[in-house]
Scaffold this active site. Structure first.
Site, PDB file in Angstrom:
ATOM      1  N   LYS A  22     -30.805 -10.238 -36.865  1.00 16.02           N
ATOM      2  CA  LYS A  22     -30.852  -9.303 -35.661  1.00 16.02           C
ATOM      3  C   LYS A  22     -29.624  -8.447 -35.699  1.00 16.02           C
ATOM      4  O   LYS A  22     -29.493  -7.969 -35.951  1.00 16.02           O
ATOM      5  CB  LYS A  22     -31.421  -9.830 -34.543  1.00 16.02           C
ATOM      6  CG  LYS A  22     -31.558  -8.730 -33.675  1.00 16.02           C
ATOM      7  CD  LYS A  22     -31.916  -8.874 -32.205  1.00 16.02           C
ATOM      8  CE  LYS A  22     -31.334  -9.989 -31.675  1.00 16.02           C
ATOM      9  NZ  LYS A  22     -30.014  -8.989 -30.918  1.00 16.02           N
ATOM     10  N   ASN A  23     -28.761  -9.699 -35.797  1.00 20.32           N
ATOM     11  CA  ASN A  23     -27.110  -8.972 -35.276  1.00 20.32           C
ATOM     12  C   ASN A  23     -26.591  -8.442 -36.495  1.00 20.32           C
ATOM     13  O   ASN A  23     -25.397  -7.573 -36.434  1.00 20.32           O
ATOM     14  CB  ASN A  23     -26.362 -10.082 -34.747  1.00 20.32           C
ATOM     15  CG  ASN A  23     -27.075 -10.627 -32.889  1.00 20.32           C
ATOM     16  OD1 ASN A  23     -27.686  -9.545 -32.899  1.00 20.32           O
ATOM     17  ND2 ASN A  23     -26.490 -11.246 -32.678  1.00 20.32           N
ATOM     18  N   CYS A 116     -27.105  -6.001 -18.375  1.00 18.45           N
ATOM     19  CA  CYS A 116     -27.929  -6.125 -18.834  1.00 18.45           C
ATOM     20  C   CYS A 116     -28.472  -7.619 -18.213  1.00 18.45           C
ATOM     21  O   CYS A 116     -27.921  -8.339 -17.403  1.00 18.45           O
ATOM     22  CB  CYS A 116     -28.343  -6.247 -19.880  1.00 18.45           C
ATOM     23  SG  CYS A 116     -27.248  -7.788 -21.068  1.00 18.45           S
ATOM     24  N   ARG A 121     -21.854  -5.543 -18.800  1.00 20.14           N
ATOM     25  CA  ARG A 121     -21.566  -5.685 -20.516  1.00 20.14           C
ATOM     26  C   ARG A 121     -20.548  -4.518 -20.353  1.00 20.14           C
ATOM     27  O   ARG A 121     -20.962  -3.409 -21.151  1.00 20.14           O
ATOM     28  CB  ARG A 121     -23.723  -5.240 -21.074  1.00 20.14           C
ATOM     29  CG  ARG A 121     -24.574  -6.706 -21.480  1.00 20.14           C
ATOM     30  CD  ARG A 121     -24.064  -8.129 -21.213  1.00 20.14           C
ATOM     31  NE  ARG A 121     -23.959  -7.584 -23.015  1.00 20.14           N
ATOM     32  CZ  ARG A 121     -25.179  -8.237 -24.374  1.00 20.14           C
ATOM     33  NH1 ARG A 121     -26.149  -9.097 -23.523  1.00 20.14           N
ATOM     34  NH2 ARG A 121     -24.493  -7.892 -25.481  1.00 20.14           N
ATOM     35  N   ASP A 305     -25.990 -17.774 -27.780  1.00 19.81           N
ATOM     36  CA  ASP A 305     -27.010 -17.426 -28.292  1.00 19.81           C
ATOM     37  C   ASP A 305     -27.275 -18.695 -29.091  1.00 19.81           C
ATOM     38  O   ASP A 305     -28.970 -19.155 -28.627  1.00 19.81           O
ATOM     39  CB  ASP A 305     -27.150 -16.944 -29.669  1.00 19.81           C
ATOM     40  CG  ASP A 305     -26.836 -14.759 -29.154  1.00 19.81           C
ATOM     41  OD1 ASP A 305     -26.606 -14.775 -27.767  1.00 19.81           O
ATOM     42  OD2 ASP A 305     -26.388 -14.186 -30.033  1.00 19.81           O
ATOM     43  N   ARG A 397     -37.793  -9.351 -29.246  1.00 18.81           N
ATOM     44  CA  ARG A 397     -36.224  -8.737 -30.061  1.00 18.81           C
ATOM     45  C   ARG A 397     -35.709  -9.365 -30.727  1.00 18.81           C
ATOM     46  O   ARG A 397     -35.165  -8.502 -31.358  1.00 18.81           O
ATOM     47  CB  ARG A 397     -35.780  -8.754 -28.740  1.00 18.81           C
ATOM     48  CG  ARG A 397     -35.875  -7.429 -27.274  1.00 18.81           C
ATOM     49  CD  ARG A 397     -35.120  -7.522 -26.239  1.00 18.81           C
ATOM     50  NE  ARG A 397     -33.549  -7.332 -26.986  1.00 18.81           N
ATOM     51  CZ  ARG A 397     -32.334  -7.930 -26.923  1.00 18.81           C
ATOM     52  NH1 ARG A 397     -32.936  -8.452 -26.190  1.00 18.81           N
ATOM     53  NH2 ARG A 397     -31.058  -8.026 -27.296  1.00 18.81           N
TER      54      ARG A 397
HETATM   55  C1  UD1 Z   1     -22.507  -9.506 -30.116  1.00 19.21           C
HETATM   56  C2  UD1 Z   1     -24.421 -10.317 -30.214  1.00 19.21           C
HETATM   57  C3  UD1 Z   1     -24.671 -11.153 -29.168  1.00 19.21           C
HETATM   58  C4  UD1 Z   1     -23.730 -12.092 -29.023  1.00 19.21           C
HETATM   59  C5  UD1 Z   1     -22.971 -11.603 -28.801  1.00 19.21           C
HETATM   60  C6  UD1 Z   1     -21.723 -13.078 -28.410  1.00 19.21           C
HETATM   61  C7  UD1 Z   1     -25.022  -8.238 -31.189  1.00 19.21           C
HETATM   62  C8  UD1 Z   1     -26.308  -7.371 -31.222  1.00 19.21           C
HETATM   63  N1  UD1 Z   1     -25.313  -9.045 -30.151  1.00 19.21           N
HETATM   64  O1  UD1 Z   1     -22.916  -9.185 -28.680  1.00 19.21           O
HETATM   65  O2  UD1 Z   1     -26.149 -11.344 -29.937  1.00 19.21           O
HETATM   66  O3  UD1 Z   1     -24.316 -12.763 -27.675  1.00 19.21           O
HETATM   67  O4  UD1 Z   1     -21.749 -11.097 -29.495  1.00 19.21           O
HETATM   68  O5  UD1 Z   1     -21.482 -13.832 -30.107  1.00 19.21           O
HETATM   69  O6  UD1 Z   1     -24.242  -8.132 -31.803  1.00 19.21           O
HETATM   70  N2  UD1 Z   1     -16.652  -7.565 -24.174  1.00 19.21           N
HETATM   71  C9  UD1 Z   1     -15.236  -6.853 -23.055  1.00 19.21           C
HETATM   72  N3  UD1 Z   1     -15.867  -6.338 -23.135  1.00 19.21           N
HETATM   73  C10 UD1 Z   1     -16.526  -4.832 -24.012  1.00 19.21           C
HETATM   74  C11 UD1 Z   1     -16.936  -5.819 -25.318  1.00 19.21           C
HETATM   75  C12 UD1 Z   1     -17.118  -7.345 -25.188  1.00 19.21           C
HETATM   76  O7  UD1 Z   1     -15.217  -7.201 -22.076  1.00 19.21           O
HETATM   77  O8  UD1 Z   1     -15.705  -3.891 -24.601  1.00 19.21           O
HETATM   78  C13 UD1 Z   1     -16.148  -8.832 -23.457  1.00 19.21           C
HETATM   79  C14 UD1 Z   1     -18.326  -9.341 -23.059  1.00 19.21           C
HETATM   80  O9  UD1 Z   1     -18.832  -8.687 -21.632  1.00 19.21           O
HETATM   81  C15 UD1 Z   1     -18.715 -10.503 -23.620  1.00 19.21           C
HETATM   82  C16 UD1 Z   1     -17.648 -10.897 -24.448  1.00 19.21           C
HETATM   83  O10 UD1 Z   1     -16.663  -9.736 -24.688  1.00 19.21           O
HETATM   84  O11 UD1 Z   1     -17.873 -11.245 -22.263  1.00 19.21           O
HETATM   85  C17 UD1 Z   1     -18.283 -10.880 -26.112  1.00 19.21           C
HETATM   86  O12 UD1 Z   1     -18.991  -9.337 -26.345  1.00 19.21           O
HETATM   87  P1  UD1 Z   1     -19.201  -9.363 -27.394  1.00 19.21           P
HETATM   88  O13 UD1 Z   1     -18.384  -9.497 -28.239  1.00 19.21           O
HETATM   89  O14 UD1 Z   1     -18.466  -7.800 -27.225  1.00 19.21           O
HETATM   90  O15 UD1 Z   1     -20.563  -9.126 -27.604  1.00 19.21           O
HETATM   91  P2  UD1 Z   1     -21.868  -7.975 -27.920  1.00 19.21           P
HETATM   92  O16 UD1 Z   1     -20.772  -7.392 -29.304  1.00 19.21           O
HETATM   93  O17 UD1 Z   1     -22.392  -7.493 -26.611  1.00 19.21           O
END
Ligand code: UD1
Length: 421
Positions: A22-23, A116, A121, A305, A397
């Site tokens: 998925k990711n 979410c 997020r 995850d 999902r």
């Molecule tokens: C992706 C995965 C999700 C997984 C996560 C961590 C997808 C579609 N989803 O989510 O399944 O759980 O990686 O492995 O690939 N953060 C910030 N600012 C930002 C972006 C992130 O502070 O602009 C923080 C988030 O709140 C979180 C951390 O960074 O605490 C990691 O998030 P991130 O790696 O961005 O996760 P996703 O890409 O949302």
């Protein structure tokens, strides 16, 4: 609305293949926008998030077709650069379209994904990266985001290795003029898969899988053909299910190296795990024991995850396991439901202390998020008696064939339509 009805306490045995990740498929579908041509993407899972991505692509003017696990995206002509609120809300990862739309059209209008079920997020790192490449970003009232500008490659340092921000930066940088060097990039296998797809489109990208990704932007891109990697989190869920229910299961289709942080914990808990020829075999016969401390972390650390399903497996057994959730604030929503099944778990802030119990019992429980739902399924398989899991749309999902796959391993799982009188 559906429910899973699970008759627990039956050991699992046999082989099960996992579907495409998925990711990985979500950013790849977004990346297809960058190439004015036709991309053919194999091993796409039949998930609701994939359907939501196809809706977004259609809205932008792409022509898409789906046949089995193969999706064709024709992005020769784009007719828009705007994604309406309703489509953005369907999945949080819709923000991944930002870099691709902006890169292809020079502008993008979409809404902020907001919070979410896992807690806040933020997308500040995504926006910082896009701004660093030269885009003007306006956050408008009502949570709309308006981005525009010609992009130029440059050096970017991410404050933390965010998966989504790394992907957005890579997509925008592939369309920017000049070279982008992305420091402190996420190292997840899905980033490596995205790099491979971008290369299939003619982009020059290297370094994915390490902390520094270099993108030589502005190359003319064309359609390409690609096969999405197997889903490591689905693989880890099936391994956790086998650990919980007992038995001997071989999981194929995901790279064993991508699952090693999880298999190490399951081994610590008393399972025998062997990897050979791309397959992972797990044998769980003696009952589980506590696995020490499990800290979630960016790859190659223990994936957040996989925390819920592995916790569910370790809820039954001898000894204590300490989980520390470093990635998301609100990732223990499965705990109250596991307690209904007899689990002994205490949560304080980011720490969950799991004291293994002899027996879990079936119960009516509700999934509050995707991997939390997987945890309930794992616990139900190891519990005595019948469980009824609602909130199944969360599981849809990320798991395309959960009941079929588990039934093929000998579990008694069926999906029922709920009727209300
Ligand atoms: C992706 C995965 C999700 C997984 C996560 C961590 C997808 C579609 N989803 O989510 O399944 O759980 O990686 O492995 O690939 N953060 C910030 N600012 C930002 C972006 C992130 O502070 O602009 C923080 C988030 O709140 C979180 C951390 O960074 O605490 C990691 O998030 P991130 O790696 O961005 O996760 P996703 O890409 O949302």
């Amino acid at each position: 609305m559906h429910a899973y009805i699970v008759e627990g306490g039956r050991p699992l045995s046999g082989r099960v293949g996992v579907h495409g990740a998925k990711n990985s498929v979500l950013p790849i579908l977004a990346a297809a926008i960058l190439a004015p041509g036709e991309s053919v993407i194999h091993n796409c899972p039949a998930l609701s998030d994939v359907s939501a991505s196809l809706d977004i692509l259609g809205r932008l003017g792409c022509r898409t077709a789906q046949s089995g696990g193969t999706i064709t995206v024709d992005a020769t002509v784009l007719t828009g650069s705007s994604v309406p609120d309703a489509l953005m809300r369907e999945m949080r990862s819709s923000v991944i379209f930002l870099g691709a739309i902006l890169g292809r059209t020079g502008e993008a209008n979409l809404s902020l994904p907001g919070g979410c079920e896992l807690g806040p997020r933020p997308i500040d790192l995504h926006l910082e990266a896009i701004r660093a490449l030269g885009a003007q970003v306006r956050e408008e009232p009502g949570g709309r985001l308006s981005c525009r500008g010609a992009l130029t490659g440059r050096e970017i340092v991410l404050a933390r290795p965010s998966v989504g921000a790394t992907e957005n930066a890579m997509l925008a940088a592939a369309a920017a003029r000049g070279t982008t060097v992305l420091h402190n990039a996420a190292r997840e296998p899905e980033i490596v898969d995205l790099q491979a797809f971008l290369r299939a489109l003619g982009a020059e990208v290297r370094g994915a899988g390490s902390s520094t990704v270099v993108i030589q932007g502005g190359k003319p891109l064309h359609g390409g053909e690609f096969t999405v990697m197997g889903d490591r989190i689905v693989a880890c869920t099936y391994l956790a299910a086998a650990a919980a229910a007992g038995g001997s299961v071989t999981v194929t289709g995901a790279d064993p190296a991508h699952c090693s942080a999880v298999t190490a914990v399951l081994q610590e808990a008393g399972c025998t795990v062997r990897s050979a020829g791309g397959a992972i075999e797990l044998i769980s016969r003696q009952g589980l024991r506590g696995a020490g401390a499990v800290h979630t972390a960016p790859y190659p650390g223990f994936p957040t995850d996989a925390q819920p399903p592995v916790m569910a497996a370790l809820a039954r057994g001898r000894g204590t396991t300490l989980f520390v959730e470093h990635m998301f604030e609100n990732r223990y929503r499965h705990v109250s439901e596991l307690r209904r099944m007899g689990a002994d778990i205490r949560v304080e802030d980011r720490v969950a202390v799991v004291c293994g119990v002899d027996t879990l019992h079936g119960a009516a429980v509700e999934a509050a998020d995707l991997r939390g739902g997987a945890a309930l399924m794992v616990a139900a398989l190891g519990a005595e008696g019948e469980s009824r899991i609602t909130g199944v749309h969360h599981l849809d999902r990320g798991y395309a064939s959960l009941a079929e796959d588990l039934s093929a391993l000998g579990a008694r799982v069926r999906r029922e339509e709920l009727t209300f009188s």
